[in-house]
Scaffold this active site. Sequence first.
Site, PDB file in Angstrom:
ATOM      1  CE  LYS A 120      -4.286  -1.631   0.219  1.00 17.64           C
ATOM      2  NZ  LYS A 120      -5.253  -2.241   1.100  1.00 17.64           N
ATOM      3  CE  LYS A 178      -5.175  -8.872  -2.924  1.00 16.64           C
ATOM      4  NZ  LYS A 178      -5.048  -8.440  -1.552  1.00 16.64           N
ATOM      5  CE  LYS A 205     -13.843  -4.297  -1.406  1.00 15.45           C
ATOM      6  NZ  LYS A 205     -13.846  -4.188   0.052  1.00 15.45           N
TER       7      LYS A 205
HETATM    8  P1  AMP Z   1     -11.043  -6.252   1.892  1.00 16.35           P
HETATM    9  O1  AMP Z   1     -11.864  -5.982   0.687  1.00 16.35           O
HETATM   10  O2  AMP Z   1      -9.609  -5.933   1.693  1.00 16.35           O
HETATM   11  O3  AMP Z   1     -11.623  -5.661   3.126  1.00 16.35           O
HETATM   12  O4  AMP Z   1     -11.108  -7.834   2.098  1.00 16.35           O
HETATM   13  C1  AMP Z   1     -12.189  -8.514   2.700  1.00 16.35           C
HETATM   14  C2  AMP Z   1     -11.954 -10.012   2.677  1.00 16.35           C
HETATM   15  O5  AMP Z   1     -11.859 -10.486   1.333  1.00 16.35           O
HETATM   16  C3  AMP Z   1     -10.636 -10.442   3.345  1.00 16.35           C
HETATM   17  O6  AMP Z   1     -10.869 -11.646   4.063  1.00 16.35           O
HETATM   18  C4  AMP Z   1      -9.707 -10.702   2.205  1.00 16.35           C
HETATM   19  O7  AMP Z   1      -8.720 -11.659   2.495  1.00 16.35           O
HETATM   20  C5  AMP Z   1     -10.667 -11.230   1.154  1.00 16.35           C
HETATM   21  N1  AMP Z   1     -10.153 -10.967  -0.203  1.00 16.35           N
HETATM   22  C6  AMP Z   1      -9.889  -9.752  -0.750  1.00 16.35           C
HETATM   23  N2  AMP Z   1      -9.425  -9.878  -2.011  1.00 16.35           N
HETATM   24  C7  AMP Z   1      -9.398 -11.218  -2.275  1.00 16.35           C
HETATM   25  C8  AMP Z   1      -9.006 -12.005  -3.411  1.00 16.35           C
HETATM   26  N3  AMP Z   1      -8.570 -11.441  -4.539  1.00 16.35           N
HETATM   27  N4  AMP Z   1      -9.116 -13.355  -3.320  1.00 16.35           N
HETATM   28  C9  AMP Z   1      -9.565 -13.942  -2.190  1.00 16.35           C
HETATM   29  N5  AMP Z   1      -9.942 -13.259  -1.081  1.00 16.35           N
HETATM   30  C10 AMP Z   1      -9.864 -11.916  -1.112  1.00 16.35           C
END
Ligand code: AMP
Length: 325
Positions: A111, A192, A195
């Site tokens: 980040k 990966k 968002k």
């Molecule tokens: P976040 O959107 O960063 O708050 O992530 C929320 C949840 O989604 C967390 O448990 C992350 O590990 C999971 N996550 C986010 N991006 C991915 C991805 N590309 N593949 C699998 N899990 C994800």
Amino acid sequence: MAKLFSGIQPSGEIHIGNYCGAIRNWVRLMDQYECIFCIVDYHALTAQYDIPTMQKRIHDAARVNIACGIDPKRAILFVQSQVPEHTELAWIFNTVTPMGDLARMTQFKEKSKQNEENINAGLFTYPVLQAADILLYKAGAVPVGEDQIQHIELTREVARKFNARFGELFPEPAHLVPKEGARIMGMDGKSKMSKSLNNYIGVLESRDEVWKKLAPAVTDENRKRRTDVGNPDICNIYSLHKAFSPEETVETVNRECRVAGIGCVDCKKMLHQSMMTTLEPIQERAAELAQQPALVDQILEEGAARAGAIATATMTEVRSAIGVR
Ligand code: AMP
Ligand code: TRP
């Protein structure tokens, strides 16, 4: 029943990576654990964001979670900023967390690189707030995607450090990572899905929108012509089949790709069908909930009250343990 905690940031549209890596498992685990799910808006402050639309993003995140199957009767769903004990405990944890551990966090390093003009202290101590989220509820299990394992390891370290200094108060939570879908890649097949990278398929995207993203998606790059054989093991579309398609389809794709029995377009069409079979019922429920904003607000309010009661009890113990009143 053992306690389980997980969180998601209201930083944009919820995508199929969030669904496969996290939310789908939250739904599955609701029967086995006392579940607490949190929209972590304070974590989202560490990145640049649009202030006027924050409330909408929080509300939408809650709505999509409910549409995906989070049942407010069987789980607590709430917004982090509505329970101030999260930041209170985070401060206390700051005093037992080594700077060196935080400096090693992959997410912080990534980040910081992506966002050189805004490397704020919140980004650095982000995992401390995450540890507070989890330990405030003394959760023993944390279902997350692969990218969060390091943060849960740090949470265990924080629990150990606190317990060693102030007495045994916190469990060391385990991370629960799904067998398939723990790391969904973006449509380029290289980074990966996230968002912030705009390489995602949103859970609420229509049949046409999803196809527009799947059609040009990268497959096995060595397979140039329809008659070339392919290698599913290095193809992102095959990984997505494993996350969305029934076993039979996964087997067919695996077999037929290797002998050029099917082409990449056929394979993507099958994936498109599997994805929409999963996503369309979610989209219908999300559309229904969009007509009932007061219901979503009420669920979040009740969730905050229930979470708050647990949080207050833990903070009473913590305050006593650290020697303040
Ligand atoms: P976040 O959107 O960063 O708050 O992530 C929320 C949840 O989604 C967390 O448990 C992350 O590990 C999971 N996550 C986010 N991006 C991915 C991805 N590309 N593949 C699998 N899990 C994800
Ligand atoms: N850091 C997590 C992410 O970006 C979100 C999060 C915050 C979280 N607090 C949590 C996840 C507690 C699990 C448990 O994905």
